[in-house]
Design an enzyme around this catalytic site. Structure first.
Site, PDB file in Angstrom:
ATOM      1  CG  HIS A  14      -1.980   1.070   1.157  1.00 36.40           C
ATOM      2  ND1 HIS A  14      -3.332   0.798   1.068  1.00 36.40           N
ATOM      3  CD2 HIS A  14      -1.881   2.428   1.136  1.00 36.40           C
ATOM      4  CE1 HIS A  14      -4.005   1.934   1.019  1.00 36.40           C
ATOM      5  NE2 HIS A  14      -3.141   2.948   1.056  1.00 36.40           N
ATOM      6  CG  HIS A  16      -1.365   6.412  -2.552  1.00 36.45           C
ATOM      7  ND1 HIS A  16      -2.554   6.381  -3.245  1.00 36.45           N
ATOM      8  CD2 HIS A  16      -1.645   5.913  -1.317  1.00 36.45           C
ATOM      9  CE1 HIS A  16      -3.508   5.895  -2.456  1.00 36.45           C
ATOM     10  NE2 HIS A  16      -2.984   5.602  -1.280  1.00 36.45           N
ATOM     11  CG  ASP A  18      -0.604  10.397  -6.412  1.00 35.80           C
ATOM     12  OD1 ASP A  18      -0.464   9.456  -5.606  1.00 35.80           O
ATOM     13  OD2 ASP A  18      -1.717  10.833  -6.751  1.00 35.80           O
ATOM     14  N   GLY A 183     -10.102   7.907  -1.714  1.00 32.44           N
ATOM     15  CA  GLY A 183     -10.776   9.200  -1.579  1.00 32.44           C
ATOM     16  C   GLY A 183     -11.724   9.253  -0.395  1.00 32.44           C
ATOM     17  CG  HIS A 212      -7.816   3.770   0.053  1.00 36.40           C
ATOM     18  ND1 HIS A 212      -7.378   3.323  -1.172  1.00 36.40           N
ATOM     19  CD2 HIS A 212      -6.764   4.415   0.630  1.00 36.40           C
ATOM     20  CE1 HIS A 212      -6.110   3.691  -1.332  1.00 36.40           C
ATOM     21  NE2 HIS A 212      -5.715   4.346  -0.248  1.00 36.40           N
ATOM     22  CD  GLU A 215      -6.671   6.642   5.313  1.00 33.64           C
ATOM     23  OE1 GLU A 215      -5.580   7.207   5.479  1.00 33.64           O
ATOM     24  OE2 GLU A 215      -7.241   6.593   4.203  1.00 33.64           O
ATOM     25  CG  ASP A 294      -1.047   5.876   2.867  1.00 30.13           C
ATOM     26  OD1 ASP A 294      -1.428   5.573   1.729  1.00 30.13           O
ATOM     27  OD2 ASP A 294      -1.786   6.431   3.696  1.00 30.13           O
ATOM     28  CG  ASP A 295       0.314   9.186   0.442  1.00 31.35           C
ATOM     29  OD1 ASP A 295       0.233   9.314  -0.791  1.00 31.35           O
ATOM     30  OD2 ASP A 295      -0.606   8.737   1.144  1.00 31.35           O
TER      31      ASP A 295
END
Length: 358
Positions: A14, A16, A18, A183, A212, A215, A294-295
């Site tokens: 998991h 992303h 971007d 989202g 998702h 969360e 994640d990010d």
């Protein structure tokens, strides 16, 4: 230098694309394309896009507005972020990664509305997938790890979802292994049937599914992901534990939870005290879950940050880290033969294969 919490091969499911871009790359393309950033040094840019204390999910999502205009709609940039992503994960000791992204968020043609205030160009969501694939494949060869991708539907844009599933079909096993839905969790599939239709098509065509859910949203979102969208894995899923019956059912089904500890702290998804984190419950219950970043750009993290948190605050041992990665490999969206190869590599690296001793 502090030793790593788990210095052995890892699997990440998991993360992303971007949310994993190098700040230097953002600055390079902003200069090249004459796009204004909030700052033109790495340190300055990170002050705007990265953070270390909890913010709301809305504040977190606003971070993307600062830098995505520099990357979206540029062929070289899209290929490069995919290539550099593989490089970054290889350095973290990852041997298999599934990276996710919305093709529409990197496009500037045949996408309505055009994201990030871009002018219309000629890069369609279809070409975005091809460009990311090129970057991932080049990275795989250069850094000797395996990378696959997951295409995201966006909850607020159900009109994109049909194309997302069609792209999953077109590029199935050409790096693309699954569909995702990301989202605002308050936008359910009853009100937005476009997502349900896309997932029904995915089931019909044998495309793997993650969602998702749970969360920041309640356990009912997880229930919908499993029952309506037929999710095989749950992105985050922390709030599942609030519905004991659902949690018990998912434990029995061996449902995989894609856990992101540091992310869950910074988005306010979980209690700030890590000893009360749902992952501690998952560990005690021998649930099927993985640890993920994640990010990493926005959370200023690497996989070691998440493993260190688990070791220091959640009582994780080396044995549990091995179990977590074996579960991640078993729950990966690779074809069975490739999954077996991946598991063998992990068993070998973890000293779990008995020598026959000729």
């Amino acid at each position: 230098m502090e030793s790593k919490a788990f210095n052995k091969p890892k699997v990440e499911l998991h993360v992303h694309l971007d949310g994993s871009i190098k700040p230097e790359t953002i600055i390079h393309f902003a200069k090249k394309r004459q796009i204004k950033l909030p700052a033109d040094t790495v340190e300055g840019l990170l002050e705007h896009v990265s953070y270390k204390e909890p913010l709301s999910l809305t504040e977190f999502l606003s971070k993307f507005n600062h830098y995505m205009p520099a990357i979206a709609g540029d062929r070289e940039a899209i290929k490069r972020i995919a290539y550099e992503f593989v490089e970054m994960k290889a350095k973290e000791g990852v041997i298999y990664v599934e990276v996710r992204y919305s093709p529409h968020f990197l496009a500037n043609s045949k996408v309505e509305p055009i994201p990030w205030g871009q002018k219309e160009g000629d890069i369609t969501p279809d070409e975005v997938v091809d460009l990311v694939n090129q970057g991932l494949r080049k990275g795989e060869k250069a850094f000797n790890i395996k990378a696959r991708s997951i295409l995201c539907c966006m909850r607020h844009m159900p009109s994109w979802s049909t194309e997302v599933v069609e792209l999953c079909k077109k590029y199935q096993n050409d790096t693309v292994v699954a569909i995702d839905l990301a989202g605002d969790e308050s936008l359910n599939c009853e009100s937005y049937p476009g997502h349900r239709k896309a997932y029904e098509e995915a089931v019909k065509c044998g495309i793997h599914r993650t969602v998702h859910a749970g969360e920041v949203g309640p356990s009912s979102v997880v229930k919908e992901a499993v029952e309506v969208l037929k999710a095989e894995r749950i992105g985050h899923g922390y709030h599942t534990t609030e519905d004991p019956n659902l949690y018990k059912e998912l434990l029995e089904k061996n449902m995989h939870f894609e856990v992101c500890p540091w992310s869950s702290y910074l988005t306010g998804a979980c209690h700030p005290d890590f000893t009360k984190h749902p992952a501690t419950q998952f560990r005690k219950d021998k649930a099927n879950y993985s640890l993920n970043t994640d990010d990493p750009l926005i959370f200023g993290s690497t996989l070691d940050v998440d493993y260190s948190i688990a070791a220091k605050h959640m009582g994780f041992t080396e044995e549990e880290f091995k179990r977590v990665n074996i579960n991640a490999a078993k729950s990966s969206f690779l074809p069975e033969s490739e999954k077996k190869e991946l598991l063998y590599k992990l068993y070998e690296a973890y000293g779990m294969i008995l020598s026959t001793g000729l």
